[in-house]
Design a protein around this motif. Sequence first.
Motif, PDB file in Angstrom:
ATOM      1  N   PHE A 269       3.160   2.054  -1.934  1.00 37.84           N
ATOM      2  CA  PHE A 269       3.343   2.529  -3.305  1.00 37.84           C
ATOM      3  C   PHE A 269       2.184   3.409  -3.754  1.00 37.84           C
ATOM      4  O   PHE A 269       2.347   4.250  -4.639  1.00 37.84           O
ATOM      5  CB  PHE A 269       3.491   1.349  -4.270  1.00 37.84           C
ATOM      6  CG  PHE A 269       4.751   0.562  -4.074  1.00 37.84           C
ATOM      7  CD1 PHE A 269       5.975   1.187  -3.969  1.00 37.84           C
ATOM      8  CD2 PHE A 269       4.724  -0.820  -3.997  1.00 37.84           C
ATOM      9  CE1 PHE A 269       7.142   0.462  -3.782  1.00 37.84           C
ATOM     10  CE2 PHE A 269       5.873  -1.555  -3.814  1.00 37.84           C
ATOM     11  CZ  PHE A 269       7.089  -0.909  -3.706  1.00 37.84           C
ATOM     12  N   HIS A 270       1.030   3.192  -3.176  1.00 41.92           N
ATOM     13  CA  HIS A 270      -0.153   3.954  -3.559  1.00 41.92           C
ATOM     14  C   HIS A 270      -0.433   5.126  -2.625  1.00 41.92           C
ATOM     15  O   HIS A 270      -1.137   6.066  -2.997  1.00 41.92           O
ATOM     16  CB  HIS A 270      -1.379   3.025  -3.587  1.00 41.92           C
ATOM     17  CG  HIS A 270      -1.234   1.845  -4.502  1.00 41.92           C
ATOM     18  ND1 HIS A 270      -1.442   1.933  -5.864  1.00 41.92           N
ATOM     19  CD2 HIS A 270      -0.870   0.566  -4.244  1.00 41.92           C
ATOM     20  CE1 HIS A 270      -1.227   0.734  -6.410  1.00 41.92           C
ATOM     21  NE2 HIS A 270      -0.888  -0.110  -5.469  1.00 41.92           N
TER      22      HIS A 270
ATOM     23  N   ILE B 170       0.469   3.869 -10.402  1.00 39.99           N
ATOM     24  CA  ILE B 170       0.923   4.637  -9.223  1.00 39.99           C
ATOM     25  C   ILE B 170       1.208   6.094  -9.584  1.00 39.99           C
ATOM     26  O   ILE B 170       1.911   6.790  -8.855  1.00 39.99           O
ATOM     27  CB  ILE B 170       2.153   3.983  -8.559  1.00 39.99           C
ATOM     28  CG1 ILE B 170       3.292   3.754  -9.558  1.00 39.99           C
ATOM     29  CG2 ILE B 170       1.757   2.659  -7.912  1.00 39.99           C
ATOM     30  CD1 ILE B 170       4.554   3.178  -8.898  1.00 39.99           C
ATOM     31  N   ASP B 171       0.662   6.528 -10.715  1.00 41.88           N
ATOM     32  CA  ASP B 171       0.651   7.949 -11.094  1.00 41.88           C
ATOM     33  C   ASP B 171       2.051   8.549 -11.162  1.00 41.88           C
ATOM     34  O   ASP B 171       2.366   9.567 -10.530  1.00 41.88           O
ATOM     35  CB  ASP B 171      -0.209   8.744 -10.101  1.00 41.88           C
ATOM     36  CG  ASP B 171      -0.534  10.137 -10.622  1.00 41.88           C
ATOM     37  OD1 ASP B 171      -0.584  10.304 -11.861  1.00 41.88           O
ATOM     38  OD2 ASP B 171      -0.744  11.055  -9.797  1.00 41.88           O
TER      39      ASP B 171
ATOM     40  N   THR C 202      11.679   9.238  -9.440  1.00 42.66           N
ATOM     41  CA  THR C 202      11.467   7.862  -9.904  1.00 42.66           C
ATOM     42  C   THR C 202      12.623   7.494 -10.819  1.00 42.66           C
ATOM     43  O   THR C 202      12.951   8.230 -11.761  1.00 42.66           O
ATOM     44  CB  THR C 202      10.143   7.715 -10.667  1.00 42.66           C
ATOM     45  OG1 THR C 202       9.066   8.169  -9.841  1.00 42.66           O
ATOM     46  CG2 THR C 202       9.898   6.269 -11.051  1.00 42.66           C
TER      47      THR C 202
ATOM     48  N   GLU D 260       0.815  -1.216   0.000  1.00 46.10           N
ATOM     49  CA  GLU D 260       0.000   0.000   0.000  1.00 46.10           C
ATOM     50  C   GLU D 260       0.846   1.263   0.000  1.00 46.10           C
ATOM     51  O   GLU D 260       0.381   2.324  -0.448  1.00 46.10           O
ATOM     52  CB  GLU D 260      -0.926  -0.006   1.212  1.00 46.10           C
ATOM     53  CG  GLU D 260      -0.214  -0.061   2.543  1.00 46.10           C
ATOM     54  CD  GLU D 260      -1.169  -0.160   3.723  1.00 46.10           C
ATOM     55  OE1 GLU D 260      -0.732   0.122   4.846  1.00 46.10           O
ATOM     56  OE2 GLU D 260      -2.341  -0.508   3.506  1.00 46.10           O
TER      57      GLU D 260
END
Length: 509
Positions: free
Chosen positions: A211-212, A293-294, A219, A209
């Motif tokens: 990651f979200h 994950i945007d 990144t 979770e």
Amino acid sequence: MSDYTQTLDSEDKRTATRVAALDIGSNSFHLVVARIVANDVQILHRLKMKVQLARGLDADNWLSDEAIARGVDYLRMINESLGDFEPDSVRAVATFTLRQARNARQFLTAARDVFPYPIEIIRGMEEARLIYQGVAHTQHAEGRRMVVDIGGGSTELILGDGFDPIALTSLQMGCVTFTNRFFRNGEIKQKQFDKAITATVQIMEIAPEQFHELDWEQTLGSSGSIRAVTEQAMAMSGGAGDRHVTRKQIKELVSLCVSAGHVDELPFEDISEERRRVFPAGLAILKGIFDAIDIKELMYSPAALREGVIYDMEDRLSHHDIRERTAQSLATRYDVDLDQAQRVLNTTWTLFDAVSVDWKLDQQEYRSLLGWAALLHEVGLQINSRGVQRHSGYILQNVEMPGFNQEQQQLVASLVRFHRKKFKKSEVREFSLFAPPEIERLIALLRLGVLINIRRQDDTTPFFRIKHKKNELRLTFEAGWLSSQPVFEASLLRECIQATGLGVNLEIR
């Protein structure tokens, strides 16, 4: 003497250690050669071989003879390039394909004939940890960062801060396996892309979770697939700046691939035929991750798993073995009686140090693994004191143990599983890194360490002298002491019978 000459003299006196790391990946084999000087890692040489081992893995997870032969041939070439490296200076790790292959032992057996260095099959979470170490040691970043590595058979995502990972995951999707699943004939259609992207988003739902929910500043991507995507994104933008790719550029690359219609028609320059074949699948996975994950933008990092292995080796050479921290963390989590663990550890190591040469256990690795088994042999008390050896073995077989490869973890679990009660040879799994006689002797030593400290008190641990020869071990206690301890004496005599099944002729006096 000039400062310059003094500097040169100082450099000459430094000890330089040559090390090599081999990443036996699902798509490529990567070799990195480095030297470690004054705790600094200097990369000397890199070698990449496109093997595509995962192409030989069928739906039943059986690795084909052809794929095994191809992999072994490349290992033969790599061994020739390594020359005179000492065994302890080379670490080879295998990832997704050999994790999945039901006949991985067949590959390891064939490899042993041409590649004299041990091959470790590492778990996905350990692969993720090592990837992060490779990136973290070579890429400066402030604050949290997300690392993405798209391999041939699996994809690893790591959220970390500095050198410490916060959350890790290893997902079963890779550029080779997705090529076989969605782009097998080389055709590229929007429908195929949509299916591959949707599959990626669905798989991402099982990611931790964090990651979200958590934010991060940067990144980074560290695989061949990501390198290829960022190179094409740079080409589209005129080749300026660092290698990076944005959400918009990924969408444009997908459209470009669909317009080409087939991998042979992709309008990309400076891309190998092997990479061309798996490019659409890698791109689809990357787009699915961006969507899930945007992610807005990703930078390419040339360092990955093999560099992480090198830095992990440097830590061990500097006596900062992460496995020690892992064992201590598990002892705390499962509320181990540390005083008793220390008693068992001291006795077990005393026995080990006495017999290690004669019993061909004279490697630091054996001593370390035996020590961690002694520390953790009672973790199963958290479940039930009855059958504690089974519970402890089960926990250590299945819990995540950062720093341990699969066989190291399984060995610790096996030692703990048989630290008491009856030894059952049929329940000990086969190992490729450890021979059965070595395993059985380590079990025998741990059993004695536990039994001798059965009263769980410092002042009741008996003094004994050790005499040994080949597979014989004699423990001599002070005159009259055993006869005054009939229950303990009976337990030791029963252990003599168990030791015979472990290949040890144990004598008590």
